[in-house]
Write an enzyme that holds these catalytic residues in place. Structure first.
Site, PDB file in Angstrom:
ATOM      1  CD  GLU A   1      -1.182  -5.857   5.330  1.00 61.39           C
ATOM      2  OE1 GLU A   1      -1.263  -4.645   5.492  1.00 61.39           O
ATOM      3  OE2 GLU A   1      -1.031  -6.251   4.016  1.00 61.39           O
TER       4      GLU A   1
ATOM      5  CB  CYS B   1      -1.105   0.102   1.271  1.00 59.73           C
ATOM      6  SG  CYS B   1      -2.328   0.963   0.884  1.00 59.73           S
TER       7      CYS B   1
ATOM      8  CG  HIS C   1      -3.868  -3.492   3.057  1.00 62.76           C
ATOM      9  ND1 HIS C   1      -2.631  -2.871   3.822  1.00 62.76           N
ATOM     10  CD2 HIS C   1      -4.274  -2.307   2.547  1.00 62.76           C
ATOM     11  CE1 HIS C   1      -2.679  -1.696   3.932  1.00 62.76           C
ATOM     12  NE2 HIS C   1      -3.641  -1.179   3.032  1.00 62.76           N
TER      13      HIS C   1
END
Length: 255
Positions: A186, A99, A184
């Protein structure tokens, strides 16, 4: 061979939610990317905590996180981060940017970033990987998105390897040692929803935008394991990892 060592360059403050559930964003990234026998260090670059020049050679790779700050901003820590990334590039160090990390890498390497003309991207969006030397065929992977900035112009020698119907540069690769991901990988669903609520509370998004983002997050679940293998394969230079998703004939390798 010696023990591998990696560093997370943290570009965001830990929220109470992420501290309570995970211990902090550092633990989120180590949980996704770390393996037994490795050393992972944390540098809170947003607070001015940077590795010293003599430490850089000790690391096998670096991970740049998301942030509430603008990659095109000129805060002192952002300018210092740009300089650090230029040094790491000159050393051919592996760097994975997520990001804000994706955008600041673009800036440091000579590209341009800024506000997306189409506004915020919130929710789950499908990433279309482009057939290239990195992939045996076209691949599609959904990912959580939470950004209002984007890459406007790629750095010289960089290539787009993933797009979406909203963002032209979702994933880029620079030579063989740098990769940026706009989404993202994660995130969990709970973490994503927590961040949307924080954005709404801070009046950074409208209620209608929050509803759209949450709805899209309910409609599709990202393949976290596929993203994990993709990121680890790039960061650690492991043997080619075949990833299948959505279509049984779709595979990729980043080596």
């Amino acid at each position: 061979m010696g023990e591998k060592r990696f560093a997370v360059l943290l570009c965001a403050e830990d929220s109470e939610y992420v501290k309570k559930l995970y211990g902090g964003y550092f633990e989120v990234f180590v949980g996704m990317l770390g393996d037994e026998g490795e050393t992972w260090d944390l540098y809170r670059v947003i607070n001015g905590d940077f590795p010293q020049d003599e430490e850089l050679k000790c690391y096998d790779g670096f991970v740049l996180t998301g942030s509430c700050s603008d990659a095109h901003g000129n805060d002192l820590w952002i300018l210092n981060l740009v300089n650090l990334l230029k040094k790491l590039d000159s050393m051919n160090k592996k760097i994975l940017g997520i990001c804000f990390g994706h955008q600041i890498l673009c800036r440091a390497l000579g590209g341009k970033t800024g506000r997306a003309a189409s506004g915020w991207d919130l929710g789950v969006r499908m990433i279309n990987f482009l057939p290239s030397k990195h992939f045996s065929s076209a691949l599609k992977l959904p990912v959580y998105e939470c950004h209002r900035d984007e890459v406007w112009e790629l750095p010289p020698h960089a290539e787009v390897i993933g797009r979406s119907d909203k963002t032209a540069v979702e994933v880029f690769k620079y030579k063989e040692h740098i990769m940026g991901i706009q989404g993202h990988p994660e995130y969990t669903k709970g973490l994503f929803l927590s961040i949307v609520n924080r954005l709404l509370h801070c009046n950074l998004i409208q209620e209608s935008e929050a509803v759209v983002g949450k709805t899209r997050a309910e409609e599709q679940v990202p393949d976290g394991e596929a993203w994990k293998r993709l990121c680890k394969s790039f960061l650690k230079g492991s043997k080619p990892t075949a990833i299948t998703s959505l279509k049984p004939t779709t595979t990729l390798s980043l080596l």
